[in-house]
Scaffold this motif. Structure first.
Motif, PDB file in Angstrom:
ATOM      1  N   VAL A  23       0.839  -1.200   0.000  1.00 33.64           N
ATOM      2  CA  VAL A  23       0.000   0.000   0.000  1.00 33.64           C
ATOM      3  C   VAL A  23       0.875   1.252   0.000  1.00 33.64           C
ATOM      4  O   VAL A  23       0.647   2.199  -0.760  1.00 33.64           O
ATOM      5  CB  VAL A  23      -0.944   0.010   1.219  1.00 33.64           C
ATOM      6  CG1 VAL A  23      -1.562   1.395   1.423  1.00 33.64           C
ATOM      7  CG2 VAL A  23      -2.034  -1.035   1.062  1.00 33.64           C
ATOM      8  N   GLU A  24       1.884   1.272   0.849  1.00 36.55           N
ATOM      9  CA  GLU A  24       2.765   2.439   0.944  1.00 36.55           C
ATOM     10  C   GLU A  24       3.537   2.664  -0.354  1.00 36.55           C
ATOM     11  O   GLU A  24       3.771   3.812  -0.760  1.00 36.55           O
ATOM     12  CB  GLU A  24       3.713   2.265   2.126  1.00 36.55           C
ATOM     13  CG  GLU A  24       2.985   2.321   3.476  1.00 36.55           C
ATOM     14  CD  GLU A  24       3.837   1.835   4.630  1.00 36.55           C
ATOM     15  OE1 GLU A  24       5.004   1.433   4.388  1.00 36.55           O
ATOM     16  OE2 GLU A  24       3.345   1.842   5.778  1.00 36.55           O
ATOM     17  N   ALA A  25       3.935   1.574  -1.011  1.00 33.00           N
ATOM     18  CA  ALA A  25       4.611   1.702  -2.301  1.00 33.00           C
ATOM     19  C   ALA A  25       3.660   2.309  -3.332  1.00 33.00           C
ATOM     20  O   ALA A  25       4.041   3.187  -4.116  1.00 33.00           O
ATOM     21  CB  ALA A  25       5.120   0.344  -2.774  1.00 33.00           C
ATOM     22  N   ALA A  26       2.421   1.846  -3.329  1.00 30.51           N
ATOM     23  CA  ALA A  26       1.430   2.380  -4.259  1.00 30.51           C
ATOM     24  C   ALA A  26       1.146   3.856  -3.972  1.00 30.51           C
ATOM     25  O   ALA A  26       0.951   4.652  -4.903  1.00 30.51           O
ATOM     26  CB  ALA A  26       0.139   1.568  -4.156  1.00 30.51           C
ATOM     27  N   GLY A  34       0.863   7.437 -12.329  1.00 26.83           N
ATOM     28  CA  GLY A  34      -0.449   6.998 -12.771  1.00 26.83           C
ATOM     29  C   GLY A  34      -0.574   5.487 -12.708  1.00 26.83           C
ATOM     30  O   GLY A  34       0.403   4.761 -12.876  1.00 26.83           O
ATOM     31  N   LEU A  35      -1.785   5.017 -12.502  1.00 28.92           N
ATOM     32  CA  LEU A  35      -2.010   3.586 -12.322  1.00 28.92           C
ATOM     33  C   LEU A  35      -1.661   2.787 -13.570  1.00 28.92           C
ATOM     34  O   LEU A  35      -1.068   1.708 -13.487  1.00 28.92           O
ATOM     35  CB  LEU A  35      -3.471   3.340 -11.934  1.00 28.92           C
ATOM     36  CG  LEU A  35      -3.824   1.913 -11.495  1.00 28.92           C
ATOM     37  CD1 LEU A  35      -3.112   1.582 -10.187  1.00 28.92           C
ATOM     38  CD2 LEU A  35      -5.338   1.764 -11.335  1.00 28.92           C
ATOM     39  N   ASP A 109      -0.663  14.435  -3.455  1.00 33.49           N
ATOM     40  CA  ASP A 109      -0.523  13.012  -3.767  1.00 33.49           C
ATOM     41  C   ASP A 109      -1.832  12.262  -3.547  1.00 33.49           C
ATOM     42  O   ASP A 109      -2.257  11.455  -4.382  1.00 33.49           O
ATOM     43  CB  ASP A 109       0.585  12.383  -2.922  1.00 33.49           C
ATOM     44  CG  ASP A 109       1.973  12.734  -3.426  1.00 33.49           C
ATOM     45  OD1 ASP A 109       2.076  13.412  -4.481  1.00 33.49           O
ATOM     46  OD2 ASP A 109       2.956  12.334  -2.784  1.00 33.49           O
ATOM     47  N   ALA A 110      -2.470  12.527  -2.421  1.00 34.25           N
ATOM     48  CA  ALA A 110      -3.740  11.854  -2.137  1.00 34.25           C
ATOM     49  C   ALA A 110      -4.788  12.227  -3.176  1.00 34.25           C
ATOM     50  O   ALA A 110      -5.548  11.373  -3.648  1.00 34.25           O
ATOM     51  CB  ALA A 110      -4.226  12.207  -0.734  1.00 34.25           C
ATOM     52  N   PHE A 111      -4.820  13.490  -3.552  1.00 36.57           N
ATOM     53  CA  PHE A 111      -5.813  13.919  -4.541  1.00 36.57           C
ATOM     54  C   PHE A 111      -5.600  13.225  -5.879  1.00 36.57           C
ATOM     55  O   PHE A 111      -6.554  12.774  -6.525  1.00 36.57           O
ATOM     56  CB  PHE A 111      -5.770  15.432  -4.728  1.00 36.57           C
ATOM     57  CG  PHE A 111      -6.680  15.908  -5.826  1.00 36.57           C
ATOM     58  CD1 PHE A 111      -8.059  15.838  -5.668  1.00 36.57           C
ATOM     59  CD2 PHE A 111      -6.169  16.387  -7.021  1.00 36.57           C
ATOM     60  CE1 PHE A 111      -8.913  16.255  -6.690  1.00 36.57           C
ATOM     61  CE2 PHE A 111      -7.008  16.794  -8.036  1.00 36.57           C
ATOM     62  CZ  PHE A 111      -8.381  16.745  -7.867  1.00 36.57           C
ATOM     63  N   MET A 112      -4.350  13.121  -6.322  1.00 35.77           N
ATOM     64  CA  MET A 112      -4.069  12.471  -7.589  1.00 35.77           C
ATOM     65  C   MET A 112      -4.462  10.991  -7.546  1.00 35.77           C
ATOM     66  O   MET A 112      -4.948  10.432  -8.535  1.00 35.77           O
ATOM     67  CB  MET A 112      -2.599  12.620  -7.955  1.00 35.77           C
ATOM     68  CG  MET A 112      -2.188  14.048  -8.296  1.00 35.77           C
ATOM     69  SD  MET A 112      -3.182  14.757  -9.637  1.00 35.77           S
ATOM     70  CE  MET A 112      -2.750  13.658 -10.987  1.00 35.77           C
ATOM     71  N   THR A 113      -4.271  10.360  -6.402  1.00 34.62           N
ATOM     72  CA  THR A 113      -4.659   8.952  -6.276  1.00 34.62           C
ATOM     73  C   THR A 113      -6.177   8.814  -6.341  1.00 34.62           C
ATOM     74  O   THR A 113      -6.703   7.904  -6.990  1.00 34.62           O
ATOM     75  CB  THR A 113      -4.121   8.368  -4.958  1.00 34.62           C
ATOM     76  OG1 THR A 113      -2.700   8.542  -4.904  1.00 34.62           O
ATOM     77  CG2 THR A 113      -4.422   6.877  -4.868  1.00 34.62           C
TER      78      THR A 113
END
Length: 220
Positions: A23-26, A34-35, A109-113
């Motif tokens: 999870v932390e790596a992701a 990007g995914l 970062d959270a927003f982009m995820t």
């Protein structure tokens, strides 16, 4: 001199630690690349594991993405809940909440995820259902915050809190997307000013003396 033996993790604990490291790596990779641009191998390598370790914990990159979002939502609720304090005057609680929202806004970062999750949900029905569940939890928590503010102020909301919460969440997300995609048109200071206007408007709709909304309707 005796050395203490390191406690051996149980299989369940070891699995949880592996999953958390993935999870932390992701959390690090998804906002920057990007995914679609990262592979299972990329995530596993960044976490220090093999492809097999990934699939022992998650069925796919999409599955991992929504675990990242779930944990982020939990952290967000904890940060906002920390602003509530019955021993503090209502206006200070409001100020704390506004500051907490401002701090959350700055977490690019959270927003982009989350944006990755939203784009995925547009194309995939299963992802859409998962995102909808997370957003329903966010709305319910926002309603609880508004109910708390009403109670502290001895006020009666003039509009349905569920609708108000949904609208406010949508406005925040729209401003954040505008700022992320067009930073010259929506620099951070402008975005913060607009969001403060939104927040003040929401509070004006919610926190007013009991009976004020009924009086306003009769006078209209």
């Amino acid at each position: 001199m005796t050395t203490m033996k390191r406690k051996r993790l149980s299989r369940e604990d070891s699995k949880e630690r592996t999953a958390q490291r993935l999870v932390e790596a992701a959390q690090r990779l998804i906002p920057r690349r990007g995914l679609d641009a990262i592979s299972v191998e990329d995530i596993a390598e960044a976490a220090g594991y093999s492809r097999g370790a990934f699939y022992s914990n998650f069925t796919s990159k999409n599955d991992l993405l929504f675990e990242v979002l779930r944990q982020d939502e939990e952290r967000t609720r904890a940060q906002l809940a920390a602003a509530l304090d019955d021993a503090v005057p209502p206006d200070q609680v409001q100020a704390r909440l506004l500051q907490a929202y401002a701090d959350l806004y700055k977490d690019a970062d959270a927003f982009m995820t989350w944006t990755e999750g939203r784009m995925l949900s547009v194309r995939d029905a299963k992802s859409r259902a998962k995102l909808a569940a997370l957003m329903a939890e966010r709305r319910e928590f926002a309603v609880k915050l508004l109910e708390y503010l009403c109670k502290r102020a001895g006020a009666t909301p003039s509009v349905p809190l569920e609708q108000l919460a949904s609208g406010f969440i949508g406005l925040i997300e729209g401003v954040r997307l505008f700022g992320a995609s067009c930073p010259n048109e929506m620099p951070p200071e402008v975005a913060e000013f607009i969001l403060k206007l939104f927040a003040d408007a929401v509070l004006q709709q919610v926190i007013q003396p009991a009976g004020a909304s009924a009086t306003r309707r009769r006078s209209g």
